[in-house]
Design an enzyme around this catalytic site. Sequence first.
Site, PDB file in Angstrom:
ATOM      1  N   GLU A  65     -64.332  29.532-103.817  1.00 15.36           N
ATOM      2  CA  GLU A  65     -63.452  28.712-104.312  1.00 15.36           C
ATOM      3  C   GLU A  65     -63.607  27.449-105.130  1.00 15.36           C
ATOM      4  O   GLU A  65     -63.008  27.921-106.771  1.00 15.36           O
ATOM      5  CB  GLU A  65     -62.248  27.822-103.352  1.00 15.36           C
ATOM      6  CG  GLU A  65     -61.666  27.600-103.189  1.00 15.36           C
ATOM      7  CD  GLU A  65     -60.966  26.245-102.089  1.00 15.36           C
ATOM      8  OE1 GLU A  65     -61.486  27.039-100.869  1.00 15.36           O
ATOM      9  OE2 GLU A  65     -60.301  25.882-102.132  1.00 15.36           O
ATOM     10  N   ARG A 115     -74.301  33.405 -88.734  1.00 19.32           N
ATOM     11  CA  ARG A 115     -73.844  33.862 -87.564  1.00 19.32           C
ATOM     12  C   ARG A 115     -73.862  35.675 -87.005  1.00 19.32           C
ATOM     13  O   ARG A 115     -73.311  35.940 -86.452  1.00 19.32           O
ATOM     14  CB  ARG A 115     -72.624  33.278 -86.807  1.00 19.32           C
ATOM     15  CG  ARG A 115     -72.414  31.152 -87.100  1.00 19.32           C
ATOM     16  CD  ARG A 115     -71.344  31.010 -86.651  1.00 19.32           C
ATOM     17  NE  ARG A 115     -70.268  30.958 -88.017  1.00 19.32           N
ATOM     18  CZ  ARG A 115     -70.241  30.674 -88.884  1.00 19.32           C
ATOM     19  NH1 ARG A 115     -71.771  29.201 -88.575  1.00 19.32           N
ATOM     20  NH2 ARG A 115     -69.563  30.425 -89.870  1.00 19.32           N
TER      21      ARG A 115
HETATM   22  P1  AMP Z   1     -65.295  35.588 -96.912  1.00 18.58           P
HETATM   23  O1  AMP Z   1     -66.537  35.174 -97.935  1.00 18.58           O
HETATM   24  O2  AMP Z   1     -64.190  34.140 -97.387  1.00 18.58           O
HETATM   25  O3  AMP Z   1     -64.647  36.338 -96.121  1.00 18.58           O
HETATM   26  O4  AMP Z   1     -65.889  34.614 -95.173  1.00 18.58           O
HETATM   27  C1  AMP Z   1     -66.726  34.471 -94.821  1.00 18.58           C
HETATM   28  C2  AMP Z   1     -67.812  33.247 -93.967  1.00 18.58           C
HETATM   29  O5  AMP Z   1     -67.520  32.797 -94.087  1.00 18.58           O
HETATM   30  C3  AMP Z   1     -67.962  34.357 -92.534  1.00 18.58           C
HETATM   31  O6  AMP Z   1     -69.788  34.291 -92.945  1.00 18.58           O
HETATM   32  C4  AMP Z   1     -67.653  33.002 -91.816  1.00 18.58           C
HETATM   33  O7  AMP Z   1     -68.753  32.868 -90.637  1.00 18.58           O
HETATM   34  C5  AMP Z   1     -67.083  31.561 -92.765  1.00 18.58           C
HETATM   35  N1  AMP Z   1     -65.694  31.176 -92.406  1.00 18.58           N
HETATM   36  C6  AMP Z   1     -65.299  31.097 -92.826  1.00 18.58           C
HETATM   37  N2  AMP Z   1     -63.680  31.024 -92.572  1.00 18.58           N
HETATM   38  C7  AMP Z   1     -63.978  30.640 -91.665  1.00 18.58           C
HETATM   39  C8  AMP Z   1     -63.588  30.000 -90.314  1.00 18.58           C
HETATM   40  N3  AMP Z   1     -62.169  29.723 -90.571  1.00 18.58           N
HETATM   41  N4  AMP Z   1     -64.653  29.352 -89.858  1.00 18.58           N
HETATM   42  C9  AMP Z   1     -65.786  30.418 -88.833  1.00 18.58           C
HETATM   43  N5  AMP Z   1     -66.546  30.105 -89.360  1.00 18.58           N
HETATM   44  C10 AMP Z   1     -65.433  30.979 -91.415  1.00 18.58           C
END
Ligand code: AMP
Length: 175
Positions: free
Chosen positions: A98, A61
């Site tokens: 995780e 995305r």
């Molecule tokens: P992070 O590495 O934890 O910052 O996760 C970011 C990635 O996971 C991004 O590419 C987001 O599109 C996806 N993501 C994580 N949590 C969500 C959420 N609650 N809603 C939508 N996309 C999420």
Amino acid sequence: MLIQTLKDTIRDIPDFPKPGIIFKDITPILENNTLCGQITDEFALQLGSKSIDAIVGIESRGFLFGFLLAQKLRKPFILVRKAGKLPGETVSTEYALEYGTAKIEMHTGSIRKGWNVLIHDDLLATGGTCCAAAELVQMQGGHVAGFSFVVELDFLKGKERISKYSTYVNSLIHY
Ligand code: AMP
């Protein structure tokens, strides 16, 4: 105005992809051409006179508004993809999830030494993915000029994690 429209348009999908997660679904935004244009304009506006040589978008995305913004700024757009998807020679990095690990890659030679690179994704959660993308930029001799997101989940404190690469973090809306 834009912030409210975004909040009204993004859909909450509870328990996706697993119980306890509220997934912020940005796909309804894509059905609204005017809103997509406004988002791209806002990212460009908020960058102001900041010098950017390229934009990196994170699969998948992050490709959407990352590419539109790169087109608007007339700058190169560079893909960060999950391991095994890019056809050419790549640099890669592994990061902790995780449960287990994930690996992301970028084509070698996409970033020139000394370039100021903006990293874009749709959403900032824990910041793990963006830290890995920032490592790929630095491995290629690039400088992380900042990050941009449509959505930031403040309670996960991703900004604290990514700020060691750049303190410029622009998120259009926060939860
Ligand atoms: P992070 O590495 O934890 O910052 O996760 C970011 C990635 O996971 C991004 O590419 C987001 O599109 C996806 N993501 C994580 N949590 C969500 C959420 N609650 N809603 C939508 N996309 C999420």
